[in-house]
Structures are given as structure tokens and as C-alpha cells.
Write a protein that holds these residues in place. Structure first.
Motif, mmCIF file in Angstrom:
data_model
loop_
_atom_site.group_PDB
_atom_site.id
_atom_site.type_symbol
_atom_site.label_atom_id
_atom_site.label_comp_id
_atom_site.label_asym_id
_atom_site.label_seq_id
_atom_site.Cartn_x
_atom_site.Cartn_y
_atom_site.Cartn_z
ATOM 1 N N ALA A 167 139.191 -11.892 100.786
ATOM 2 C CA ALA A 167 138.384 -12.575 99.773
ATOM 3 C C ALA A 167 138.525 -14.093 99.856
ATOM 4 N N ARG A 168 139.751 -14.572 100.033
ATOM 5 C CA ARG A 168 140.004 -16.008 100.123
ATOM 6 C C ARG A 168 139.739 -16.562 101.529
ATOM 7 N N GLY A 169 139.625 -15.671 102.502
ATOM 8 C CA GLY A 169 139.350 -16.126 103.864
ATOM 9 C C GLY A 169 140.510 -16.828 104.520
ATOM 10 N N GLY A 170 141.676 -16.220 104.444
ATOM 11 C CA GLY A 170 142.838 -16.841 105.061
ATOM 12 C C GLY A 170 144.080 -16.001 104.931
ATOM 13 N N VAL A 171 145.220 -16.655 105.070
ATOM 14 C CA VAL A 171 146.505 -15.967 105.084
ATOM 15 C C VAL A 171 147.466 -16.677 104.131
ATOM 16 N N TRP A 172 148.073 -15.901 103.225
ATOM 17 C CA TRP A 172 149.104 -16.426 102.342
ATOM 18 C C TRP A 172 150.452 -16.375 103.033
ATOM 19 N N LEU A 173 151.266 -17.405 102.848
ATOM 20 C CA LEU A 173 152.646 -17.386 103.294
ATOM 21 C C LEU A 173 153.495 -17.036 102.075
ATOM 22 N N VAL A 174 154.177 -15.894 102.142
ATOM 23 C CA VAL A 174 154.918 -15.385 100.988
ATOM 24 C C VAL A 174 156.393 -15.247 101.325
ATOM 25 N N ASP A 175 157.220 -15.887 100.516
ATOM 26 C CA ASP A 175 158.670 -15.716 100.599
ATOM 27 C C ASP A 175 158.998 -14.402 99.896
ATOM 28 N N LEU A 213 161.854 -12.753 99.672
ATOM 29 C CA LEU A 213 163.117 -12.720 98.963
ATOM 30 C C LEU A 213 163.002 -13.423 97.614
ATOM 31 N N GLY A 214 162.371 -14.599 97.606
ATOM 32 C CA GLY A 214 162.210 -15.341 96.361
ATOM 33 C C GLY A 214 160.964 -14.975 95.587
ATOM 34 N N LEU A 215 160.077 -14.172 96.205
ATOM 35 C CA LEU A 215 158.807 -13.769 95.597
ATOM 36 C C LEU A 215 158.041 -14.989 95.078
ATOM 37 N N ARG A 216 157.691 -15.849 96.031
ATOM 38 C CA ARG A 216 156.869 -17.010 95.713
ATOM 39 C C ARG A 216 156.025 -17.345 96.946
ATOM 40 N N THR A 217 154.905 -18.036 96.726
ATOM 41 C CA THR A 217 154.057 -18.437 97.831
ATOM 42 C C THR A 217 154.610 -19.714 98.463
ATOM 43 N N ALA A 218 154.417 -19.831 99.771
ATOM 44 C CA ALA A 218 154.897 -20.999 100.504
ATOM 45 C C ALA A 218 153.765 -21.691 101.242
ATOM 46 N N GLY A 219 152.515 -21.358 100.881
ATOM 47 C CA GLY A 219 151.380 -22.005 101.521
ATOM 48 C C GLY A 219 150.238 -21.042 101.770
ATOM 49 N N PHE A 220 149.134 -21.572 102.273
ATOM 50 C CA PHE A 220 147.949 -20.787 102.587
ATOM 51 C C PHE A 220 147.288 -21.403 103.812
ATOM 52 N N VAL A 221 146.896 -20.550 104.771
ATOM 53 C CA VAL A 221 146.227 -21.001 105.993
ATOM 54 C C VAL A 221 144.819 -20.417 106.007
ATOM 55 N N ALA A 222 143.813 -21.287 105.948
ATOM 56 C CA ALA A 222 142.424 -20.829 105.989
ATOM 57 C C ALA A 222 142.057 -20.405 107.402
ATOM 58 N N THR A 223 141.452 -19.215 107.543
ATOM 59 C CA THR A 223 141.056 -18.713 108.859
ATOM 60 C C THR A 223 139.583 -18.329 108.923
#
Length: 389
Positions: A261-269, A271-281
Motif C-alpha cells: 500500500a505504501r509502496g516500499g519497505v519498512w525497517l523494523v527493529d 527487539l525494540g519494536l520500533r520503526t527505523a526508517g522507510f525505503v520507497a521502492t
């Protein structure tokens, strides 16, 4: 809760279990022997009962990745285990229309067989010596013989991919709001873990202490402790997110979670259960595949394949594809080819992992799904759509 995961990660032993693989029957007769009798590769009958098993062998050690170093250290080109080096190089392509598995010779690019299967994907068993087709049907990659599924084994497997705990002690199947727990050798169901949302895709942490599963409709990722068989946390992604399949980064720090839906890839930690960024593809991002050298991630989309560099966490290239319905399988053992299937086109294709150019096409008919590329380098299989460590 998070501190408990860190303590377990530091103290986790590097245990590798030999898994006894069980077949309850085959379509063609197979001779079984008592231990010490018959051919070295022959199936062996247990002295305590009639259920056959395959005797484990001791093999030279293969490097096993540790957290935050190189998760895919044992999956480089040419690193085939002794147990699979002599296996025929094949593509196992489940067909949604015929409900069978088409077998393609990777060297001659010809269809050489058709096996009973089911609607689900074909996955390699934990010890790499057995394949499982949809519905938990066992396949011998050495002989092509097909066994019978254990009673009740296929209910979960028909609903979701089969994953194997890195220790080899359990098979796990995300099936709706439950995570089925199965015997890794027979896929007979042992129990289940209640999930807070409907899940399908998953991957393991570098040390195997937790499993991260994605819930597309709920926009969440859920962390599960496979040893304790319980949910230990969840992360809700930003509004509108629809997380799909996911892959662990080579350094074990984050999971790359696709979002169509967002057209990309989430970077998910995880262990800490938090996002670390998003890469549009691009639109329809889905089905990630790790390159053989573990430097790039191939992400399929509606318009083609986007490559992401793991070191920089940036998209570095895009290979246009005219077949919008394409689904990937995996890379060849030498890393030169990325195999994909076109359900609408009734064919499978091999793309160059260097240029993205289509090098081979094999017509199979029907509606081919993601092909399993076999054999694969690695110490063991985690199942799913081509997970190896």
C-alpha cells in the motif's frame, strides 16, 4: 520484556539438532531397513515401531551466523552441505490451477515431472533433505518420490507457509489468528499460539530467540517467542500501512518489511519494536529476496524489481518488468539468476541478478506460483519462501 530477550540472546547456545524425518507412506514402494543394514542413503525402520525415519549423519561444521555479524554467512555461492551436493538441481513450481507441482531441470530448462501438491508453496525441510508441498505432502528431492501427509498435518499448511525454528525443534505455521506449532519431521500438529491479528508472513531473529510475523490487514507486526510459544509484543505501523512479507538484514539489526500500500519497505527493529526508517521502492512492494552475496535485497513491485543496498539502506536500481503479476521464488545456488513466476503467463523466468535482464523462460501452463529453487547453500532451512541460514 525487552531486557529478557537481550539476556536470552546473549546466552543462547549455538545448538544444531539433527531432525528425524518421518514418512508415513509413499506412492511407490520403498524398502526400509533396520539400523546398520541397507544402503547408506536408504530409509531406516526404527526398532521400537513401524514408523520409518532417516538416520542422521555427522557432517563437517558449517559457519553459523551470530547476531549483528552476518546472518547469511552459510548461504554464499557454492556452500552446499555434503547432504545436498548430489541432489538434482530442480525448480519445484506449485500450480494453482492444476494443484500439482511442476518440476523443472535447472540445467536443461525442461519440465521433467509433475507431482501431487496443494495450493500452498513448496518449502525445504529444516535439514534440507526433504521438501514439503502445500498441504504438508513430503517430497524426496533425491528420488522425486512423494509420501503421504500425516493425518491432520495439512490444515494449517494449506493456509500459510511453513517455517522451521532455527533449532530444528518445531515447525511454525501462521494460519489466520493462530500460529500452528507442528512436529518438524511429520508436520503433525502439536499445538498453537493465539495471535492478536491475522498473520501470514514471518522471519526469525539472528539468534532465533524470537519470530516476527506480519498482519497485513491490521497494519501490525507481532513478536513471538518460539521457545515459550507466546506473544511478547506488537508494533502498529503508521496509518495506511499494510505489512507483507519480510526479511532480516544481514547484520541482524532490523527486518525489511514490504508494504504494497505504501509502496516500499519498512525497517523494523524487532527487539525494540520500533520503526527505523522507510525505503520507497514503488507501488505494490512485496516478496523480498536476499541476493546470494547478502549485499542487496530484491523487492518485487507492480512495475518491476527494485534493488536495495543493505549497507546504505537505499534503493539503488530498478528493473522494469512487463508482467505485473510476477511472483519471485529465489536465487540460484551460484547467485547468478533470480527465478520468478508469471501466474497469468503460465511460465517461469530467470532474471540476471546483475542486470535484471530476462535470460530464460520455461512454459509450464496453468497458474504457476513462486518456484522453490533447490538445492540451496545453507546450514539449514527456515522454510517459508526461501529462508536459509
Amino acid at each position: 520484556m525487552m531486557e529478557g530477550h537481550r539476556r536470552r540472546a546473549r546466552g543462547l547456545p549455538a545448538a544444531v539438532a539433527a531432525v528425524a524425518v518421518s514418512v508415513t507412506g509413499c506412492t511407490s514402494p520403498v524398502a526400509f531397513y533396520r539400523p546398520g543394514e541397507g544402503a547408506p542413503d536408504g530409509p531406516v525402520a526404527a526398532l521400537s515401531g513401524p514408523a520409518p525415519y532417516v538416520r542422521a549423519r555427522t557432517e563437517p561444521p558449517v559457519p553459523v551466523a551470530t547476531a549483528r555479524t552476518d546472518v547469511y554467512a552459510a548461504t554464499r555461492a557454492g556452500m552446499l552441505r555434503p547432504a545436498v551436493r548430489a541432489m538434482p538441481h530442480r525448480l519445484y513450481v506449485p500450480n494453482a490451477r492444476t494443484r500439482r507441482v511442476d518440476v523443472i531441470d535447472q540445467r536443461t530448462l525442461r519440465v521433467v515431472g509433475s507431482l501431487p501438491g496443494g495450493p500452498g508453496p513448496v518449502v525445504a525441510g529444516w535439514d534440507l533433505r526433504r521438501l514439503w508441498s502445500g498441504g504438508a505432502v513430503p517430497i524426496s528431492p533425491r528420488t522425486g518420490r512423494v509420501g503421504r501427509a500425516a493425518p491432520g498435518a495439512g490444515a494449517d499448511a494449506k493456509r500459510g507457509p511453513v517455517y522451521f525454528d532455527p533449532s530444528g525443534r518445531a515447525a511454525l505455521v501462521p494460519a489466520g489468528r493462530w500460529l500452528g506449532v507442528h512436529d518438524p519431521g511429520t508436520l503433525r500438529r502439536r499445538g498453537s499460539v493465539r495471535l492478536p491479528c491475522t498473520a501470514r508472513h514471518a522471519d526469525f531473529s539472528a539468534d532465533g530467540t524470537f519470530l516476527l510475523v506480519s498482519c497485513t490487514g491490521a497494519g501490525r507486526v507481532v513478536r513471538v517467542d518460539p521457545a515459550r510459544q507466546e506473544v511478547t509484543g506488537a508494533l502498529t505501523l503508521p496509518p495506511g500501512a499494510r505489512p507483507g512479507d519480510l526479511r532480516l538484514a544481514p547484520d541482524g539489526a532490523v527486518f525489511y518489511v514490504t508494504d504494497a500500500a505504501r509502496g516500499g519497505v519498512w525497517l523494523v527493529d524487532g527487539l525494540g519494536l520500533r520503526t527505523a526508517g522507510f525505503v520507497a521502492t514503488g507501488p505494490g512492494a512485496r516478496d523480498p529476496v536476499v541476493s546470494r552475496d547478502a549485499r542487496r535485497l530484491f523487492v518485487l513491485g507492480d512495475t518491476g524489481v527494485t534493488t536495495i543496498d543493505f549497507a546504505t539502506r537505499r534503493a539503488t536500481g530498478h528493473w522494469p518488468l512487463s508482467r505485473g503479476d510476477t511472483v519471485p521464488g529465489g536465487v540460484s545456488a551460484d547467485g547468478a539468476l533470480l527465478w520468478v513466476a508469471s501466474p497469468e503467463g503460465g511460465a517461469v523466468y530467470a532474471l540476471s541478478t546483475r542486470t535484471g535482464r530476462t535470460l530464460h523462460r520455461v512454459r509450464v501452463g496453468g497458474r504457476p506460483q513462486a518456484p522453490l529453487v533447490y538445492p540451496q547453500p545453507g546450514h539449514h532451512s527456515l522454510g517459508g519462501p526461501g529462508l536459509y541460514r
